[in-house]
Design a protein around this motif. Structure first.
Motif, PDB file in Angstrom:
ATOM      1  N   ALA A   1      -3.592  35.753   5.885  1.00  0.00           N
ATOM      2  CA  ALA A   1      -3.064  35.625   7.246  1.00  0.00           C
ATOM      3  C   ALA A   1      -4.172  35.657   8.276  1.00  0.00           C
ATOM      4  O   ALA A   1      -4.024  35.160   9.383  1.00  0.00           O
ATOM      5  CB  ALA A   1      -2.069  36.754   7.522  1.00  0.00           C
TER       6      ALA A   1
ATOM      7  N   ARG B   1      -3.169  27.752  10.458  1.00  0.00           N
ATOM      8  CA  ARG B   1      -2.123  28.772  10.393  1.00  0.00           C
ATOM      9  C   ARG B   1      -1.155  28.651  11.554  1.00  0.00           C
ATOM     10  O   ARG B   1       0.053  28.789  11.370  1.00  0.00           O
ATOM     11  CB  ARG B   1      -2.757  30.171  10.388  1.00  0.00           C
TER      12      ARG B   1
ATOM     13  N   TRP C   1       1.588  26.216  10.875  1.00  0.00           N
ATOM     14  CA  TRP C   1       2.616  26.688   9.951  1.00  0.00           C
ATOM     15  C   TRP C   1       3.575  27.654  10.637  1.00  0.00           C
ATOM     16  O   TRP C   1       4.793  27.614  10.405  1.00  0.00           O
ATOM     17  CB  TRP C   1       1.961  27.363   8.752  1.00  0.00           C
ATOM     18  N   LEU C   2       3.040  28.528  11.477  1.00  0.00           N
ATOM     19  CA  LEU C   2       3.902  29.486  12.170  1.00  0.00           C
ATOM     20  C   LEU C   2       4.832  28.783  13.145  1.00  0.00           C
ATOM     21  O   LEU C   2       6.000  29.160  13.288  1.00  0.00           O
ATOM     22  CB  LEU C   2       3.045  30.525  12.893  1.00  0.00           C
TER      23      LEU C   2
ATOM     24  N   GLU D   1       7.452  27.101  11.043  1.00  0.00           N
ATOM     25  CA  GLU D   1       8.387  28.119  10.561  1.00  0.00           C
ATOM     26  C   GLU D   1       9.369  28.514  11.662  1.00  0.00           C
ATOM     27  O   GLU D   1      10.574  28.690  11.408  1.00  0.00           O
ATOM     28  CB  GLU D   1       7.611  29.348  10.090  1.00  0.00           C
TER      29      GLU D   1
ATOM     30  N   THR E   1       9.736  28.953   4.414  1.00  0.00           N
ATOM     31  CA  THR E   1       9.560  30.405   4.501  1.00  0.00           C
ATOM     32  C   THR E   1       8.857  30.934   3.260  1.00  0.00           C
ATOM     33  O   THR E   1       7.939  31.763   3.350  1.00  0.00           O
ATOM     34  CB  THR E   1      10.917  31.105   4.666  1.00  0.00           C
TER      35      THR E   1
ATOM     36  N   THR F   1       5.116  30.074   3.500  1.00  0.00           N
ATOM     37  CA  THR F   1       4.364  30.880   4.464  1.00  0.00           C
ATOM     38  C   THR F   1       4.240  32.333   4.010  1.00  0.00           C
ATOM     39  O   THR F   1       3.221  32.987   4.270  1.00  0.00           O
ATOM     40  CB  THR F   1       5.022  30.828   5.855  1.00  0.00           C
TER      41      THR F   1
ATOM     42  N   HIS G   1       1.664  32.588   0.918  1.00  0.00           N
ATOM     43  CA  HIS G   1       0.271  32.427   1.324  1.00  0.00           C
ATOM     44  C   HIS G   1      -0.126  33.354   2.462  1.00  0.00           C
ATOM     45  O   HIS G   1      -1.152  33.154   3.110  1.00  0.00           O
ATOM     46  CB  HIS G   1       0.010  30.965   1.685  1.00  0.00           C
TER      47      HIS G   1
ATOM     48  N   LEU H   1       0.840  33.873   5.382  1.00  0.00           N
ATOM     49  CA  LEU H   1       0.828  33.424   6.770  1.00  0.00           C
ATOM     50  C   LEU H   1       1.824  34.242   7.586  1.00  0.00           C
ATOM     51  O   LEU H   1       1.696  34.369   8.800  1.00  0.00           O
ATOM     52  CB  LEU H   1       1.174  31.936   6.844  1.00  0.00           C
ATOM     53  N   LEU H   2       2.822  34.768   6.885  1.00  0.00           N
ATOM     54  CA  LEU H   2       3.764  35.716   7.472  1.00  0.00           C
ATOM     55  C   LEU H   2       3.651  37.023   6.705  1.00  0.00           C
ATOM     56  O   LEU H   2       3.601  37.011   5.470  1.00  0.00           O
ATOM     57  CB  LEU H   2       5.202  35.187   7.362  1.00  0.00           C
TER      58      LEU H   2
END
Length: 203
Positions: free
Chosen positions: A4, A105, A108-109, A112, A155, A158, A161, A163-164
């Motif tokens: 992250a 990143r 992706w957020l 998401e 979801t 993310t 990996h 990212l969340l």
């Protein structure tokens, strides 16, 4: 891939991102198809109030009833017009992943967040369709399935990996059983539809 704290997710070599890309292309295309057909039928209905959409099969499966409801224009314009834009973005993201592109990143957020809004919106539409409008639109159901599927897989990606932020057991769940989450979600909706009109289906 990175954590992250990193900037990008490098997973195309393992096929993870490309697999997600293919799923996004398929679900986005399904949503686009549904939105396009509903949009065309909506215009026909505006031109001719007596027009009956092809998917109006009976009192329950009645696309016309859904299209004429207030909920069908939640933001002041027909919902499928929003779908045409949103699902086109999904397809574009999917194609981008299939080319092997590396996305930051923040991208992706943001994606998401859009998927979360989408699944929240269709959940509201499901409630309104079942308990307020009292009718189903088959093309809408296709869009529901597409949105729910892409949401959980995005979801899962993310979370896996990092990212969340998520507990280890959640990451493990999405590493092995994302498909189970999708099936359970869709199964719940299917049961709600079945029980809502049980007398009609069994008559």
């Amino acid at each position: 891939m990175t954590t992250a704290a990193g900037r990008h997710v490098r997973t195309t070599g393992t096929g993870t991102a490309r697999g997600l890309g293919l799923l996004l292309v398929l679900t986005g295309a399904a949503g686009l198809l549904a939105s396009w057909v509903i949009t065309l039928d909506k215009f026909k209905l505006l031109e001719d109030p007596g027009f009956t959409p092809g998917c109006s099969l009976n009192p329950v499966v009645s696309c016309g009833s859904v299209m004429e409801s207030d909920q069908a224009a939640a933001f002041g314009f027909p919902n499928p017009m929003l779908g045409l834009v949103a699902y086109a973005v999904v397809v574009c993201v999917g194609v981008t992943l299939l080319t092997g592109a590396v996305l930051p990143r923040w991208y992706w957020l943001l994606f998401e967040a859009g998927a979360l809004f989408g699944v929240g919106f269709v959940t509201w539409l499901q409630f309104e369709s079942l308990y307020r409008i009292n009718a189903l639109c088959l093309w809408c159901v296709l869009a529901w399935v597409a949105t729910i599927t892409l949401f959980w897989y995005v979801t899962g990606f993310t979370v896996r990996h990092r990212l969340l932020p998520a507990p280890r057991w959640v990451r493990t769940l999405f590493e092995e059983f994302t498909w189970v989450v999708v099936v359970v979600h869709l199964g719940i909706i299917g049961m709600l539809i079945l029980t809502r009109w049980w007398d009609f289906w069994t008559s």
